[in-house]
Each structure stands twice: as C-alpha cells, then as structure tokens.
Design a protein around this motif. Structure first.
Motif, PDB file in Angstrom:
ATOM      1  N   SER A 125     119.717 -45.188   5.386  1.00  0.00           N
ATOM      2  CA  SER A 125     119.799 -44.029   4.496  1.00  0.00           C
ATOM      3  C   SER A 125     120.941 -43.095   4.881  1.00  0.00           C
ATOM      4  N   PRO A 126     121.797 -42.740   3.926  1.00  0.00           N
ATOM      5  CA  PRO A 126     122.894 -41.799   4.196  1.00  0.00           C
ATOM      6  C   PRO A 126     122.354 -40.373   4.207  1.00  0.00           C
ATOM      7  N   CYS A 139     121.061 -34.984   0.005  1.00  0.00           N
ATOM      8  CA  CYS A 139     120.112 -35.121  -1.094  1.00  0.00           C
ATOM      9  C   CYS A 139     120.603 -36.258  -1.985  1.00  0.00           C
ATOM     10  N   LEU A 140     119.773 -37.256  -2.203  1.00  0.00           N
ATOM     11  CA  LEU A 140     120.201 -38.476  -2.885  1.00  0.00           C
ATOM     12  C   LEU A 140     119.862 -38.481  -4.373  1.00  0.00           C
ATOM     13  N   THR A 141     119.183 -37.451  -4.822  1.00  0.00           N
ATOM     14  CA  THR A 141     118.747 -37.379  -6.215  1.00  0.00           C
ATOM     15  C   THR A 141     119.317 -36.123  -6.891  1.00  0.00           C
ATOM     16  N   LYS A 176     116.789 -31.203  -6.258  1.00  0.00           N
ATOM     17  CA  LYS A 176     116.733 -30.817  -4.850  1.00  0.00           C
ATOM     18  C   LYS A 176     115.395 -30.152  -4.559  1.00  0.00           C
ATOM     19  N   ALA A 206     117.917 -39.642   8.280  1.00  0.00           N
ATOM     20  CA  ALA A 206     119.217 -40.252   7.999  1.00  0.00           C
ATOM     21  C   ALA A 206     119.647 -41.204   9.111  1.00  0.00           C
ATOM     22  N   LYS A 211     117.986 -49.485  -3.239  1.00  0.00           N
ATOM     23  CA  LYS A 211     118.383 -48.071  -3.220  1.00  0.00           C
ATOM     24  C   LYS A 211     118.736 -47.535  -4.605  1.00  0.00           C
ATOM     25  N   ILE A 261     116.551 -44.648  -6.518  1.00  0.00           N
ATOM     26  CA  ILE A 261     117.074 -43.334  -6.876  1.00  0.00           C
ATOM     27  C   ILE A 261     116.990 -43.116  -8.390  1.00  0.00           C
ATOM     28  N   ASN A 301     114.936 -40.077 -10.086  1.00  0.00           N
ATOM     29  CA  ASN A 301     115.560 -39.135 -11.026  1.00  0.00           C
ATOM     30  C   ASN A 301     114.770 -39.057 -12.334  1.00  0.00           C
ATOM     31  N   SER A 304     117.593 -36.989   2.799  1.00  0.00           N
ATOM     32  CA  SER A 304     117.763 -37.733   4.044  1.00  0.00           C
ATOM     33  C   SER A 304     118.429 -36.802   5.055  1.00  0.00           C
TER      34      SER A 304
END
Length: 271
Positions: A137-138, A141-143, A146, A244, A252, A256, A260, A268
């Motif tokens: 995981s990077p 916030c992946l989406t 927030k 992370a 992934k 995501i 969403n 992460s």
C-alpha cells in the motif's frame, strides 16, 4: 547458480497471492518450486510453477524433502491457511517434533519456528513482498473521500488498539466507532471481524488494519482486497485505515473503484 537464475521455493497457502508471486518470480528468470497444501492452495498454481508437490498441513518432513530434492535454498511463504485447519492437522514426525517445541500456537510463533527449522536444513525464508513490491500500500488517501475529523480520531484510537493486539500476536484488525472498540480480530479473520463490528456500529464504523510491532515481513503480512471493502459496504462502514508499505493490497484498482462508489475512505499511513 547465479542470482539471475535461482530456484525459488514457494510454501503456498490459499488465495491468489501464491499465483501472483509465482508469475513475478518466473518473469524475473528464476525457476519456481511450490509446496502446496491440500484443501487450501488453488490447483491453478500447478500451471504457474516449474514443479509442484502437494502435502497436508503439518507434514514438515515432506515439505523439507520436496524443497531439498529440487535444490531450493531460498523460499518464501505466500497465501492463507484457514485457522479451522489447525484443528485438523495431522503432522508427520518432523512436524510433531516442531509442534512439541511451540508453547503457544499463535501465527508468529509457529512461522518463526518453521523458519528456524528450515534454516537448519539450509533453506532460508525471504519476504514474498520483495518479489511483488507493487502490491504494498502506498502512503496517502487512496480514495476521493477523505476521513472526517471524527473519523481521524477513531483511526488514531483504533491504531493504538491494533498495535496492542499485535503485541499479543492475536490479530491485526480492529473495528471502532466514537472511541469505542466494537470488534477485535481473532481466529475468524478480517472480513468476519468487519461484519461483527459493523453490525454493532450500525453505520460509520472505522476499520484499522496494521502490522504487528516488530512485524517480520517474511510472513503474515497484513492484506486487504476487494472483499474487504465489500464486507465494509454490507455494514455501512466508512473508513479503512492501513499501514503504508506494510500491507498487501490485492485487486487495488477494483478495490478503490468500489470504495469510491460506496463512499468509503481508504487511507494508508506510516506506522
């Protein structure tokens, strides 16, 4: 044999991870020998490796024999072993000897002991994640959505609880809401923990999944996937917080996209 043309062993459990790792290793020019487990490992793995040997959980002697016979000196662990199988284990003599040395049957204790036994045989365990770093995981916030200020507070609270849980080598996931612990992961696994905690929350539960303190990244790396956010959606949970660089994310893009669409925030953060 050069490092560019090694024989890599995969001690394979269930799920897609062993297949993904096998694909990556072969693309890097190595031979792959898999030791797969009946009732767990996907039979498709046989088409992804150069050699496969099937054993039952606890047959440590057969595992070592298979790896040594095929010239494996470096191996990795990939995939899941359902906890229910721990009650159906039928060890061979080597496995029984190992079990007699383990005081408490928690994940880390078992896996560290297994790694030590393999090292005695000249087989060294390495991290599966090193062959598929793109799955980690990077940070950020992946989406699109927030976490709110209240949700951030729950993430911080849940993070502390999850780390304490990890110290006991019990689980890696907690479900919280409004500063209250709703569920702690044990034998049932992450998805069931989410459903159990989410039902108590009714909505807006925060799910935190982190690595254990001093996590040995050679095994038992936390993982999430599409099924994780699908479980969250069923109970109207609102946030998934990950560590992370120490959490595997399967599917992934799909994960995501689903988050969403469902209004779930995925963050992460560094440990």
């Amino acid at each position: 044999m050069s490092e560019q043309n090694e024989v890599i062993g995969i001690i394979a459990g269930g799920g897609q991870f062993p297949l993904m790792v096998a694909d990556s290793i072969r693309k890097q020019g190595h031979r792959v020998v898999a030791v797969a487990h009946h009732e767990e490992t996907d039979p498709e793995l046989a088409h992804k490796v150069d050699q496969i040997v099937w054993i039952r959980l606890g047959q440590l002697g057969q595992l070592i024999k298979a790896l040594k016979k095929n010239g494996v000196q470096k191996a990795l662990m990939a995939g899941t072993i359902a906890k229910r199988l721990m009650f159906k284990i039928k060890p061979d003599l080597k496995g029984l000897t190992l079990m007699s040395k383990i005081a408490i049957f928690h994940d880390d204790g078992i896996l560290r002991s297994l790694a030590k036994e393999l090292e005695k045989e000249g087989i060294f365990i390495v991290s599966a994640a090193s062959y598929v770093p793109e799955l980690l995981s990077p940070p950020g916030c992946l989406t699109r959505r927030k976490p709110t200020k209240k949700e951030k507070g729950d993430i911080e609270f849940g993070w502390r609880i999850a780390k304490e849980l990890g110290k006991l080598d019990i689980g890696q996931c907690v479900v919280v809401r409004r500063g209250t612990v709703l569920a702690l992961e044990a034998m049932e696994g992450t998805d069931e923990t989410i459903l159990r905690g989410g039902k108590l929350a009714r909505e807006k539960a925060v799910v935190v999944k982190v690595s254990k303190p001093n996590q040995d990244l050679r095994f038992d790396i936390p993982s999430v996937g599409l099924n994780t956010v699908e479980s969250m959606s069923k109970v109207k949970a609102s946030v998934l917080a990950l560590e992370a660089g120490k959490t595997l994310m399967f599917d992934k893009a799909e994960m995501i996209k689903f988050a969403n669409r469902s209004g779930i925030a995925i963050v992460s953060e560094a440990g």
